[in-house]
Design a protein around this motif. Structure first.
Motif, PDB file in Angstrom:
ATOM      1  N   MET A   4      10.655  11.345  20.057  1.00 37.80           N
ATOM      2  CA  MET A   4      10.624  10.232  19.758  1.00 37.80           C
ATOM      3  C   MET A   4      10.246   9.730  18.172  1.00 37.80           C
ATOM      4  O   MET A   4       9.812  10.594  17.508  1.00 37.80           O
ATOM      5  CB  MET A   4       9.095   9.639  20.440  1.00 37.80           C
ATOM      6  CG  MET A   4       8.891   8.556  20.346  1.00 37.80           C
ATOM      7  SD  MET A   4       7.143   8.414  21.412  1.00 37.80           S
ATOM      8  CE  MET A   4       6.938   9.124  22.084  1.00 37.80           C
ATOM      9  N   GLY A   5      10.657   8.635  17.924  1.00 40.23           N
ATOM     10  CA  GLY A   5      10.842   7.992  16.678  1.00 40.23           C
ATOM     11  C   GLY A   5       9.182   7.723  16.000  1.00 40.23           C
ATOM     12  O   GLY A   5       8.575   8.240  16.540  1.00 40.23           O
ATOM     13  N   ALA A   6       9.850   7.447  14.880  1.00 40.94           N
ATOM     14  CA  ALA A   6       8.211   6.786  13.761  1.00 40.94           C
ATOM     15  C   ALA A   6       7.685   6.313  14.660  1.00 40.94           C
ATOM     16  O   ALA A   6       8.250   4.833  14.802  1.00 40.94           O
ATOM     17  CB  ALA A   6       8.925   6.765  12.644  1.00 40.94           C
ATOM     18  N   ARG A   7       6.357   6.174  14.630  1.00 37.85           N
ATOM     19  CA  ARG A   7       5.342   5.403  15.195  1.00 37.85           C
ATOM     20  C   ARG A   7       5.946   5.032  16.268  1.00 37.85           C
ATOM     21  O   ARG A   7       6.060   3.706  16.862  1.00 37.85           O
ATOM     22  CB  ARG A   7       5.200   4.054  14.969  1.00 37.85           C
ATOM     23  CG  ARG A   7       4.587   4.099  13.284  1.00 37.85           C
ATOM     24  CD  ARG A   7       4.437   2.918  12.136  1.00 37.85           C
ATOM     25  NE  ARG A   7       5.858   2.975  11.621  1.00 37.85           N
ATOM     26  CZ  ARG A   7       5.901   1.800  10.815  1.00 37.85           C
ATOM     27  NH1 ARG A   7       5.072   0.674  10.650  1.00 37.85           N
ATOM     28  NH2 ARG A   7       7.155   1.646  10.156  1.00 37.85           N
ATOM     29  N   GLY A   8       6.238   5.399  17.821  1.00 39.01           N
ATOM     30  CA  GLY A   8       7.160   5.142  19.251  1.00 39.01           C
ATOM     31  C   GLY A   8       8.631   4.638  19.052  1.00 39.01           C
ATOM     32  O   GLY A   8       8.204   3.556  20.049  1.00 39.01           O
ATOM     33  N   GLU A   9       9.267   4.687  17.661  1.00 31.21           N
ATOM     34  CA  GLU A   9      10.889   4.201  17.761  1.00 31.21           C
ATOM     35  C   GLU A   9      11.244   4.704  19.016  1.00 31.21           C
ATOM     36  O   GLU A   9      11.407   5.936  18.430  1.00 31.21           O
ATOM     37  CB  GLU A   9      10.602   3.938  16.489  1.00 31.21           C
ATOM     38  CG  GLU A   9      10.335   2.962  15.907  1.00 31.21           C
ATOM     39  CD  GLU A   9      10.892   2.147  14.823  1.00 31.21           C
ATOM     40  OE1 GLU A   9      11.992   3.442  14.310  1.00 31.21           O
ATOM     41  OE2 GLU A   9      10.526   1.519  13.885  1.00 31.21           O
ATOM     42  N   LEU A  10      11.839   4.192  20.387  1.00 29.86           N
ATOM     43  CA  LEU A  10      12.528   4.676  20.895  1.00 29.86           C
ATOM     44  C   LEU A  10      14.692   4.133  20.334  1.00 29.86           C
ATOM     45  O   LEU A  10      15.111   5.379  20.286  1.00 29.86           O
ATOM     46  CB  LEU A  10      12.574   4.632  22.149  1.00 29.86           C
ATOM     47  CG  LEU A  10      11.318   5.020  22.849  1.00 29.86           C
ATOM     48  CD1 LEU A  10      11.561   4.526  24.536  1.00 29.86           C
ATOM     49  CD2 LEU A  10      10.856   6.502  22.491  1.00 29.86           C
ATOM     50  N   PHE A  11      14.126   3.639  19.996  1.00 34.18           N
ATOM     51  CA  PHE A  11      15.600   2.395  19.381  1.00 34.18           C
ATOM     52  C   PHE A  11      15.758   1.586  18.568  1.00 34.18           C
ATOM     53  O   PHE A  11      14.730   1.006  18.967  1.00 34.18           O
ATOM     54  CB  PHE A  11      16.698   2.463  20.403  1.00 34.18           C
ATOM     55  CG  PHE A  11      17.543   1.502  20.646  1.00 34.18           C
ATOM     56  CD1 PHE A  11      19.275   1.851  20.132  1.00 34.18           C
ATOM     57  CD2 PHE A  11      17.721   0.326  20.174  1.00 34.18           C
ATOM     58  CE1 PHE A  11      19.887   1.439  20.067  1.00 34.18           C
ATOM     59  CE2 PHE A  11      18.663  -0.637  19.941  1.00 34.18           C
ATOM     60  CZ  PHE A  11      20.126  -0.113  20.421  1.00 34.18           C
ATOM     61  N   THR A  12      16.648   1.281  17.646  1.00 38.99           N
ATOM     62  CA  THR A  12      16.242   0.131  16.695  1.00 38.99           C
ATOM     63  C   THR A  12      17.899  -0.206  16.244  1.00 38.99           C
ATOM     64  O   THR A  12      18.543   0.440  15.904  1.00 38.99           O
ATOM     65  CB  THR A  12      15.501   0.859  15.452  1.00 38.99           C
ATOM     66  OG1 THR A  12      14.962  -0.564  14.834  1.00 38.99           O
ATOM     67  CG2 THR A  12      16.044   1.812  14.303  1.00 38.99           C
ATOM     68  N   THR A  13      17.914  -1.331  16.034  1.00 33.36           N
ATOM     69  CA  THR A  13      18.683  -2.197  15.855  1.00 33.36           C
ATOM     70  C   THR A  13      18.817  -2.914  14.291  1.00 33.36           C
ATOM     71  O   THR A  13      17.733  -3.788  14.701  1.00 33.36           O
ATOM     72  CB  THR A  13      19.957  -2.475  16.984  1.00 33.36           C
ATOM     73  OG1 THR A  13      21.476  -2.376  16.344  1.00 33.36           O
ATOM     74  CG2 THR A  13      19.378  -3.418  17.617  1.00 33.36           C
ATOM     75  N   GLN A  14      19.431  -2.939  13.785  1.00 30.18           N
ATOM     76  CA  GLN A  14      19.392  -4.451  12.667  1.00 30.18           C
ATOM     77  C   GLN A  14      20.178  -5.476  12.308  1.00 30.18           C
ATOM     78  O   GLN A  14      21.899  -5.250  12.334  1.00 30.18           O
ATOM     79  CB  GLN A  14      19.309  -3.144  11.283  1.00 30.18           C
ATOM     80  CG  GLN A  14      18.913  -4.488  10.426  1.00 30.18           C
ATOM     81  CD  GLN A  14      18.271  -4.244   8.944  1.00 30.18           C
ATOM     82  OE1 GLN A  14      18.927  -2.767   8.438  1.00 30.18           O
ATOM     83  NE2 GLN A  14      17.779  -4.599   7.804  1.00 30.18           N
TER      84      GLN A  14
END
Length: 129
Positions: free
Chosen positions: A1-11
């Motif tokens: 799990m990434g920072a602060r509960g991030e599982l996936f991110t896109t911009q």
């Protein structure tokens, strides 16, 4: 799990805005989509707006989003159709004026109401009675 509960991110980056789509998991294990808009403000700071859509509400959210998109597409098509009709009507008016070259035109003073005085191309409305 990434920072602060991030599982996936896109911009997605646009001219003066960025959109982030973050799939996160909270402390209780619920998964949700966080949509963040970051807007450049005066080149010095950023305005951030965010919404969160939980997994159990995602289908309803997507349905509302798709309905809004369908309305936008329908509205744009109708607007294009109306613009094309206006353009055609305008062309028809100009064509009819071009065909009207038989010399039987009335003078502008005969076409205008009596309270309007015409001098050359400038239209002056008299307020005196």
């Amino acid at each position: 799990m990434g920072a602060r509960g991030e599982l996936f991110t896109t911009q997605i980056v646009l001219e003066n805005r960025s959109y982030f789509f973050n799939v996160k998991e909270n402390r209780t294990g619920d998964i949700f989509l966080q949509i963040v808009e970051s807007k450049n403000k005066n080149g010095e700071s950023f305005d951030r707006l965010q919404i969160a859509v939980f997994a159990e509400d995602m289908q309803k959210y997507l349905q509302g989003f798709e309905n809004a998109l369908a309305f936008i597409h329908k509205y744009e098509k109708e607007k294009q159709k109306l613009d094309a009709q206006k353009k055609q009507a305008k062309k028809a008016v100009y064509r009819s004026k071009a065909k009207d070259t038989d010399g039987s035109k009335e003078s502008p003073a005969q076409n205008s109401p009596p309270e309007v005085k015409r001098t050359g191309r400038v239209h002056i409305v008299s307020k005196r009675k």
